[in-house]
Design a protein around this motif. Structure first.
Motif, PDB file in Angstrom:
ATOM      1  N   ARG A   1       0.847  -1.208   0.000  1.00 50.61           N
ATOM      2  CA  ARG A   1       0.000   0.000   0.000  1.00 50.61           C
ATOM      3  C   ARG A   1       0.875   1.249   0.000  1.00 50.61           C
ATOM      4  N   THR A   2       1.979   1.193   0.773  1.00 50.60           N
ATOM      5  CA  THR A   2       2.904   2.337   0.790  1.00 50.60           C
ATOM      6  C   THR A   2       3.486   2.551  -0.609  1.00 50.60           C
ATOM      7  N   GLY A   3       3.909   1.471  -1.238  1.00 51.10           N
ATOM      8  CA  GLY A   3       4.491   1.573  -2.577  1.00 51.10           C
ATOM      9  C   GLY A   3       3.493   2.123  -3.580  1.00 51.10           C
ATOM     10  N   ARG A   4       2.242   1.694  -3.452  1.00 51.97           N
ATOM     11  CA  ARG A   4       1.226   2.184  -4.402  1.00 51.97           C
ATOM     12  C   ARG A   4       0.979   3.680  -4.208  1.00 51.97           C
TER      13      ARG A   4
ATOM     14  N   ILE B   1       9.004   2.110  -4.102  1.00 56.42           N
ATOM     15  CA  ILE B   1       8.831   0.684  -4.412  1.00 56.42           C
ATOM     16  C   ILE B   1      10.166  -0.064  -4.451  1.00 56.42           C
ATOM     17  N   LYS B   2      11.161   0.509  -5.135  1.00 61.26           N
ATOM     18  CA  LYS B   2      12.430  -0.222  -5.234  1.00 61.26           C
ATOM     19  C   LYS B   2      13.077  -0.427  -3.860  1.00 61.26           C
TER      20      LYS B   2
ATOM     21  N   PRO C   1       8.008   0.629 -11.495  1.00 67.18           N
ATOM     22  CA  PRO C   1       8.667  -0.462 -10.779  1.00 67.18           C
ATOM     23  C   PRO C   1       7.688  -1.548 -10.318  1.00 67.18           C
ATOM     24  N   VAL C   2       8.265  -2.695  -9.991  1.00 64.60           N
ATOM     25  CA  VAL C   2       7.484  -3.892  -9.654  1.00 64.60           C
ATOM     26  C   VAL C   2       7.547  -4.144  -8.151  1.00 64.60           C
ATOM     27  N   MET C   3       6.389  -4.344  -7.543  1.00 60.14           N
ATOM     28  CA  MET C   3       6.324  -4.524  -6.085  1.00 60.14           C
ATOM     29  C   MET C   3       6.451  -5.987  -5.669  1.00 60.14           C
ATOM     30  N   PHE C   4       5.877  -6.885  -6.476  1.00 56.71           N
ATOM     31  CA  PHE C   4       5.750  -8.292  -6.054  1.00 56.71           C
ATOM     32  C   PHE C   4       6.921  -9.147  -6.560  1.00 56.71           C
TER      33      PHE C   4
END
Ligand SMILES: Cc1cc2nc3c(=O)[nH]c(=O)nc-3n(C[C@H](O)[C@H](O)[C@H](O)COP(=O)(O)OP(=O)(O)OC[C@H]3O[C@@H](n4cnc5c(N)ncnc54)[C@H](O)[C@@H]3O)c2cc1C
Length: 465
Positions: free
Chosen positions: A292-295, A301-302, A362-365
């Motif tokens: 949620r923070t990254g979004r 995110i990185k 960037p990718v979170m998962f």
């Protein structure tokens, strides 16, 4: 008035069926299909909605099979179990526990229906093991004209080879017969390891463990390596154990089942509080908060992704097989997955690593990598070749289109086959090139459903008209 709108788990597919039916017998399934035919409507069976693709979507009649669940027959001598098609894997595992039986291999979750899982080629991991559909020995289907047919390796073998993984294109499964194995305990070993080391040892890890997989956070240095090994053939009846030792049908497909080990080597079970902390808090609540923070702040995110990779911890424990295979997944994501020839895996990952570094979003998962043995089911993603599965994910609400496109171009350049239930853009022309028995499947489809009673736009995309 009850809303007819249907939506899948990930929120990537929805549909408005004209009507729903809740059949509670094979006869009622047949009646619902013939009533749809009379009204000129198409039919789709609903599973638990856990496919990311619109495989189950219909604007015609949706068959909700949640009331058509449970075990029809169980033979403890042979390990053969026949269940109704709406049974969830979770409920099946609970029944198998009481019978001293287990499924030889499972995927990551148990919310799916057995029919939905086999219809899309759902799989777990294990270099010597196949997906869930390889554990099927017989099927009963209701066809578009309402007739009921049975098939197995001996009875209508072409229909059986086609129907084990069919995305529901041939008819509605009414019962599924499975070859189970005696209940067994798994020793779980999960630990962070530098990605370079995991890739160097990939072949060794795949060959040396019953169930091997790893998760790689795209911007982190470490991968989480999971190695699960069988400790015992369990408490099944003596008759079953003896037959299972020989069971040619099952062993031919699953050579890894010869392993085992003395009870003295068991690591202790994981206490309930630790399981809660590790799986619910760390993997769901805390990871959900990071996502949620990254979004909200994509620039984090990185670093968050590197943080998640750096805080991975080691855990070893033993537990009944399905408790190790299955973990809760409460953080919603979107996913694409391709099966690639095992020997192409390292090249695919190298290209993906290079490409991910250049993505605008960037990718979170993490990326999940698993393995499976070659099998002979016509539309199984592991048909005819030892396979590695590469699954990519993104947190819901974050951009994923460029990432998935990049991945798809890499995976298709080595003849990759998309998971039937996970996001991809492949069509019948491509799939015909990567599945040697694709034309045979289409022939069986023409024979069993010439009027396309079970059509929907996704099936038209992947199988043509
Ligand atoms: C959190 C999560 C984790 C997952 N983990 C894994 C994993 O570890 N491994 C893996 O391979 N996949 C995994 N998947 C994908 C999932 O297993 C598949 O998409 C599976 O099909 C979902 O089953 P379902 O019951 O939800 O079926 P649905 O998605 O509802 O339906 C799938 C297809 O099956 C058809 N169908 C359903 N019932 C019948 C029937 N009785 N007769 C004929 N056709 C029928 C539907 O019409 C549809 O075409 C995961 C998905 C999620 C969301």
């Amino acid at each position: 008035m009850e809303t007819m709108t249907w939506q899948n788990w990930a929120g990537t597919a929805s549909a408005d069926p004209v009507r729903r039916a809740w059949p509670r017998s094979t006869e009622e399934i047949a009646n619902a299909i013939t009533a749809a035919a009379t009204d000129g409507l198409t039919v789709r069976a609903l599973g638990s909605g856990h496919s990311f693709t619109p495989a189950a979507a219909t604007s015609g009649v949706a068959l909700d099979l949640s009331g058509w669940a449970g075990v029809v027959a169980a033979d403890l001598d042979s390990g053969l179990i026949t269940v109704r098609s709406g049974t969830t894997i979770r409920d099946l595992n609970a029944v198998l526990d009481t019978l001293g039986l287990a499924m030889a291999n499972l995927g990551d979750i148990d919310a799916q229906t057995l029919s939905g899982a086999i219809s899309t080629g759902t799989h777990g991991t294990g270099a010597g093991l196949g997906g869930i559909a390889t554990q099927v020995t017989g099927l009963e289907l209701v066809l578009g004209d309402g007739s009921v047919v049975s098939c197995s390796a001996k009875e209508r073998p072409d229909l059986f080879s086609a129907a084990c993984v069919s995305v529901g294109a041939l008819g509605v499964l009414s019962t599924v017969t499975l070859q189970c194995v005696p209940a067994f305990t798994l020793a779980a070993d999960e630990r962070p390891m530098p990605l370079g080391e995991v890739l160097d040892k990939f072949g060794e890890f795949a060959a040396g463990n019953d169930h091997f997989e790893f998760y790689w956070f795209p911007y982190g240095k470490n991968a989480l390596v999971k190695r699960n090994n069988r400790l015992t053939t369990g408490d099944g009846s003596a008759g079953l154990r003896a037959r299972w030792q020989k069971a040619p049908f099952y062993r031919a497909r699953n050579p890894a089942l010869s392993r085992g080990g003395p009870v003295s080597q068991y690591p202790p079970p994981m206490p309930g509080w630790r399981r809660f902390l590790e799986y619910e808090v760390m993997e769901n609540a805390a990871f959900g908060a990071l996502c949620r923070t990254g979004r909200a702040m994509p620039s984090t995110i990185k670093p968050l992704n590197r943080f998640a990779a750096a805080t991975l911890s080691k855990r070893t424990y033993s537990a009944p097989s399905h408790e190790v295979f299955v973990t809760p997944r409460r953080v919603r994501f979107v996913e694409s997955e391709y099966a690639v020839p095992r020997e192409s895996l390292l090249d695919v990952l190298a290209e993906l690593r290079a490409g991910v570094a250049r993505l605008a979003h960037p990718v979170m998962f993490p990326v999940e990598v698993r393995v499976a043995a070659a099998d002979n089911i016509w539309l199984s993603t592991a048909h005819g070749r030892d396979s590695a599965y590469v699954a990519i994910h993104q947190y819901v609400g974050l951009p994923y289109a460029d990432y998935f496109k990049l991945f798809e171009s890499i995976a298709t350049s080595v003849g990759g086959r998309p998971h039937w239930g996970k996001m991809h853009t492949r069509d019948a022309a491509y799939l015909g090139q990567v599945y040697p028995r694709f034309a045979d499947f289409l022939r069986v489809r023409d024979e069993t459903d010439p009027g396309r009673r079970f059509a929907n736009p996704y099936l038209t995309q992947v199988f043509g008209d």
